[in-house]
Design an enzyme around this catalytic site. Structure first.
Site, PDB file in Angstrom:
ATOM      1  N   ASP A  63       3.341  -6.243  10.857  1.00 51.03           N
ATOM      2  CA  ASP A  63       4.095  -6.382   9.599  1.00 51.03           C
ATOM      3  C   ASP A  63       5.517  -5.864   9.723  1.00 51.03           C
ATOM      4  O   ASP A  63       6.479  -6.571   9.423  1.00 51.03           O
ATOM      5  CB  ASP A  63       3.423  -5.587   8.466  1.00 51.03           C
ATOM      6  CG  ASP A  63       2.202  -6.310   7.904  1.00 51.03           C
ATOM      7  OD1 ASP A  63       1.994  -7.488   8.249  1.00 51.03           O
ATOM      8  OD2 ASP A  63       1.455  -5.666   7.130  1.00 51.03           O
TER       9      ASP A  63
ATOM     10  N   ARG B 136       3.932   9.838   1.914  1.00 49.93           N
ATOM     11  CA  ARG B 136       5.003   8.904   1.504  1.00 49.93           C
ATOM     12  C   ARG B 136       6.293   9.597   1.102  1.00 49.93           C
ATOM     13  O   ARG B 136       7.373   9.189   1.528  1.00 49.93           O
ATOM     14  CB  ARG B 136       4.529   7.980   0.358  1.00 49.93           C
ATOM     15  CG  ARG B 136       3.344   7.087   0.702  1.00 49.93           C
ATOM     16  CD  ARG B 136       3.459   6.468   2.060  1.00 49.93           C
ATOM     17  NE  ARG B 136       2.357   5.582   2.386  1.00 49.93           N
ATOM     18  CZ  ARG B 136       1.911   5.364   3.613  1.00 49.93           C
ATOM     19  NH1 ARG B 136       2.469   5.972   4.636  1.00 49.93           N
ATOM     20  NH2 ARG B 136       0.929   4.525   3.835  1.00 49.93           N
TER      21      ARG B 136
ATOM     22  N   ASP C  19       1.348   2.278  -2.270  1.00 51.56           N
ATOM     23  CA  ASP C  19       2.364   2.820  -1.370  1.00 51.56           C
ATOM     24  C   ASP C  19       3.760   2.274  -1.657  1.00 51.56           C
ATOM     25  O   ASP C  19       4.748   2.996  -1.551  1.00 51.56           O
ATOM     26  CB  ASP C  19       1.960   2.571   0.088  1.00 51.56           C
ATOM     27  CG  ASP C  19       0.794   3.468   0.505  1.00 51.56           C
ATOM     28  OD1 ASP C  19       0.691   4.579  -0.040  1.00 51.56           O
ATOM     29  OD2 ASP C  19      -0.017   3.058   1.357  1.00 51.56           O
TER      30      ASP C  19
ATOM     31  N   SER D  24      -7.553  -1.922   7.182  1.00 56.45           N
ATOM     32  CA  SER D  24      -6.208  -1.412   6.997  1.00 56.45           C
ATOM     33  C   SER D  24      -6.324   0.108   7.001  1.00 56.45           C
ATOM     34  O   SER D  24      -7.066   0.685   6.202  1.00 56.45           O
ATOM     35  CB  SER D  24      -5.639  -1.914   5.674  1.00 56.45           C
ATOM     36  OG  SER D  24      -4.516  -1.139   5.333  1.00 56.45           O
TER      37      SER D  24
HETATM   38  N1  ARG Z   1      -5.751   4.036  -1.633  1.00 57.42           N
HETATM   39  C1  ARG Z   1      -5.125   5.097  -0.951  1.00 57.42           C
HETATM   40  C2  ARG Z   1      -3.905   5.558  -1.690  1.00 57.42           C
HETATM   41  O1  ARG Z   1      -3.370   4.821  -2.456  1.00 57.42           O
HETATM   42  C3  ARG Z   1      -4.877   4.799   0.486  1.00 57.42           C
HETATM   43  C4  ARG Z   1      -3.775   3.873   0.819  1.00 57.42           C
HETATM   44  C5  ARG Z   1      -3.817   3.619   2.263  1.00 57.42           C
HETATM   45  N2  ARG Z   1      -2.819   2.727   2.729  1.00 57.42           N
HETATM   46  C6  ARG Z   1      -3.067   1.804   3.652  1.00 57.42           C
HETATM   47  N3  ARG Z   1      -2.084   1.087   4.029  1.00 57.42           N
HETATM   48  N4  ARG Z   1      -4.261   1.584   4.148  1.00 57.42           N
HETATM   49  O2  ARG Z   1      -3.473   6.674  -1.516  1.00 57.42           O
END
Ligand code: ARG
Length: 404
Positions: free
Chosen positions: A15, A96, A125, A177
């Site tokens: 990506d 993040r 994210d 993922s």
């Molecule tokens: N659902 C979780 C959160 O929002 C994990 C996100 C994980 N991101 C990923 N790209 N797999 O904090």
């Protein structure tokens, strides 16, 4: 004329590699790639850094954010016993903001007007990156290529990559993922998208299954200094090293797997699996010490603050005034949080079996039923009379109304 510049949060995956080329072609920008080390498993960051240059970035930086992540982010998170929906220790939510902060710093350093990330348009994210960047510099413009381009499937993306000279992965890609850092791993997609499917064993890399965990279990003592972990089994250690060690200890004992349905900010319920052996064990110990050292009213009120803190941070508001104010509350409570907690791990469980502190509010003489009892039983009677007074008045009135 020199081109405008964009700083891209780069991971080395397909990506974000496609993002580099796409930003060059679609927006005619010079791309500066940034990969952050927040303690993720895939550690060859020099290789990742180089890859961005090969794809066409004019500059590529690998930045070690681990100390900052631990000292300025995880320390505050632990003070708030970070837990979204009472289950998830907020792995991705916490990394993040530190990554966003570096994106903004690099944008300033290189005079870039734009910041970009490779998040999809459906997750949390994207919100976290963008809101954090906006709060650190409202004048930067954010580009989210994955949300804008119309490469809907992985096959579309691979085709675009091949046509534009972006190296495509040769090994079969994982159906999951995954996002990970020091604080744990998040795993979604693939067979997990059916909430009835039990998570397959192969999604886990940090934890063994309870079946394989050593039959004798394991004890560990975590010491805290003003709320921050400072030693393991009496050996002084940084919080960072304690997280690493606890990931090992709890992980090999099969502790720290989570399988949950989670409410995303964007309105979707999603099925998420996590492994957070160290994080969950450290939070368990931290709470056990709070039970001992925090006065009852503070202890009862703190979870309200914690829940709000978790929701704000989950929703991308790390850099916001309310979150900072709540940090202030939590920090005050941590002043007395010095002491030790003994944990016992046994085949997937982690139980607090001991706690002690110079600030303990546990008073043996008040608590004991044995010799040395100082609790004044006589004052209990008057206390109960007044404590029960409003209810007694209400009961009399009700009986009168019912004509008794
Ligand atoms: N659902 C979780 C959160 O929002 C994990 C996100 C994980 N991101 C990923 N790209 N797999 O904090």
């Amino acid at each position: 004329m020199a081109k405008d510049r964009v700083v891209l949060a780069y991971s080395g995956g397909l990506d974000t590699s496609v993002c580099i080329k796409w930003l060059m072609e679609k927006y005619d920008l010079d791309v500066i790639a940034m990969v952050g080390d927040v303690g993720q498993e895939r550690q060859d960051l020099e290789f990742v850094r180089q890859k961005a240059l090969n794809v066409g970035a004019i500059e590529s930086l690998a930045i070690d954010m681990r100390e900052e992540y631990v000292n300025e982010y995880l320390t505050k998170a632990l003070a708030a016993n970070c837990m979204y929906e009472n289950k998830y220790p907020m792995v991705s939510c916490l990394s993040r903001p530190v990554i966003a902060k570096h994106l903004v710093d690099i944008a300033h350093q290189f005079g870039a007007k734009y910041v970009a990330h490779g998040c999809t348009g459906k997750g949390n994210d994207q919100v976290r990156f963008e809101v954090a960047v906006q709060s650190l510099d409202p004048d930067l413009t954010i580009i989210a290529p994955v949300r804008e381009w119309d490469l809907h499937t992985r096959a579309d993306e691979m085709k675009w990559a091949e046509e534009h000279g972006v190296p495509v992965p040769t090994t079969k890609s994982s159906p999951y993922s995954i996002d990970d850092n020091l604080w744990g791993r998040a795993i979604e997609c693939g067979v997990l998208e059916d909430p009835w499917n039990e998570p397959p064993e192969d999604i886990y890399t940090m934890t063994s299954s309870g079946y394989e965990a050593p039959a004798e279990g394991e004890y560990v003592i975590i010491s805290f200094d003003k709320g921050v972990p400072c030693a393991l089994d009496g050996e002084k250690m940084s919080f960072h090293d304690i997280i690493l060690k606890m990931n090992d200890i709890a992980g090999r004992n099969g502790f720290g797997r989570i399988d949950m349905i989670e409410n995303r900010l964007v309105g979707v319920k999603s099925r998420e699996c996590y492994e957070v052996p160290g994080a969950l064990a450290i939070i368990t110990a931290h709470k056990a010490l709070e039970d001992l050292c925090l006065e009852r009213e503070v202890l009862h009120f703190k979870p309200i603050i914690e829940q709000k803190w978790a929701t704000l941070v989950y929703n991308g508001l790390w850099f916001s005034p309310l979150k900072e104010a709540l940090d202030g509350f939590c920090a005050t409570t941590q002043e007395v949080l010095t002491g030790d907690v003994r944990l016992h791990f046994f085949k997937g469980s982690c139980v607090t079996v001991g706690r002690r502190s110079e600030y303990t509010l546990y008073d043996y003489n008040l608590a004991t039923y044995d010799e040395g009892d100082t609790f004044d039983r006589d004052s209990a009677k008057g206390f109960i009379d007044l404590h029960g007074l409003p209810t007694r008045v209400w009961a009399r009135q009700r009986h009168k109304m019912q004509g008794e």
